[in-house]
Design a protein around this motif. Sequence first.
Motif, short mmCIF file in Angstrom:
data_model
loop_
_atom_site.label_atom_id
_atom_site.label_comp_id
_atom_site.label_asym_id
_atom_site.label_seq_id
_atom_site.Cartn_x
_atom_site.Cartn_y
_atom_site.Cartn_z
N TRP A 137 31.44 -11.14 23.94
CA TRP A 137 32.51 -11.14 24.92
C TRP A 137 31.92 -10.84 26.29
O TRP A 137 30.73 -10.54 26.42
N ASN A 178 34.83 -7.55 29.45
CA ASN A 178 36.14 -7.25 30.04
C ASN A 178 37.26 -7.67 29.10
O ASN A 178 38.09 -6.88 28.70
N CYS A 179 37.27 -8.96 28.72
CA CYS A 179 38.32 -9.46 27.83
C CYS A 179 37.84 -10.64 27.00
O CYS A 179 37.86 -10.59 25.78
N ALA A 180 37.45 -11.70 27.67
CA ALA A 180 37.19 -12.98 26.99
C ALA A 180 36.07 -12.85 25.96
O ALA A 180 34.98 -12.35 26.26
N ASN A 227 39.89 -13.30 22.06
CA ASN A 227 40.52 -12.64 23.20
C ASN A 227 40.49 -13.58 24.41
O ASN A 227 39.44 -14.14 24.74
N THR A 228 41.63 -13.69 25.05
CA THR A 228 41.75 -14.60 26.19
C THR A 228 42.41 -13.87 27.35
O THR A 228 43.50 -13.28 27.18
N PRO A 229 41.80 -13.89 28.54
CA PRO A 229 42.44 -13.23 29.68
C PRO A 229 43.62 -14.06 30.19
O PRO A 229 43.58 -15.29 30.20
N THR A 230 44.68 -13.37 30.57
CA THR A 230 45.81 -14.00 31.22
C THR A 230 45.90 -13.45 32.64
O THR A 230 45.06 -12.66 33.06
N ARG A 231 46.93 -13.84 33.35
CA ARG A 231 47.04 -13.42 34.73
C ARG A 231 47.08 -11.90 34.88
O ARG A 231 46.49 -11.34 35.82
N SER A 232 47.75 -11.22 33.94
CA SER A 232 47.89 -9.77 34.09
C SER A 232 47.55 -9.00 32.81
O SER A 232 47.81 -7.81 32.72
N ASP A 233 46.98 -9.69 31.83
CA ASP A 233 46.75 -9.02 30.55
C ASP A 233 45.58 -9.69 29.82
O ASP A 233 44.94 -10.60 30.34
N CYS A 234 45.34 -9.20 28.59
CA CYS A 234 44.32 -9.78 27.72
C CYS A 234 44.98 -10.00 26.37
O CYS A 234 45.41 -9.03 25.72
#
Length: 244
Positions: A168, A171-173, A207-214
Amino acid sequence: MRTLFAAPLLCLPLLAFADCQDRLNDLTKTLQPGRTLATELSTCKVWPANPSHTLAVLALPQQGGTDKHTVYDVEIVVADSRSGKIIAHRFEKGALTSDAIGLRSVALDTASWRLTRDVLAFGVRATHEGTSRVAPFAQTTLSLYVVDGTTLSRRLDTLVTQTSGGQWDGNCAGRFTDTSRAIALGPAGPSGYASLIVSEKVVTTTNTPTRSDCTSTERTTKRPSVSLEYDGTHYPVPTALSRH
């Protein structure tokens, strides 16, 4: 894993093996005088299926090891729970290694491994873990042993029961996979030994980052079971199920 058998029957002075963790150094002095014991990687337990026996694993670092690379010799011991007398033991030279994938724990598996009506095994599990934060990795293996006179015979050699890892961005991805294997005793084969039925489940997490979340999504896959048959000396482990 290279092995070396030590056959002589040895005994300790009378001791209360209920406190076996405190007696690991005594076992070391008896079996490997002058050697240093890695107490954090050594363990013991009264055998629930046969409480008159106590099991122990002694991890003994070889000379020349460093924080980044250490090779361990191992003594596996069966002792009388009341007296502490050593019933059987096995010395395995260079059995465990801790390097970039560090050796984190050694544990006794005392599930009811009744391979035949008269043959009862116990297990030793070793867990290794990597240190990378962005590419984590962990793996646990299982070996099975039986008492064979004053020695121990290994019937199953380092079957991988769990592997987890992935990558990863910190952070998230990222993507992670956890593979777990359960082992059940199956019907007896021509040798009279039970087959070992290995079932496998794989959980993949993305895990995939979104605009305001993961966000996380999971997918579970169950693979066909594999049957391991006793060949007269041990249970051969396919390469796909063994530690690489």
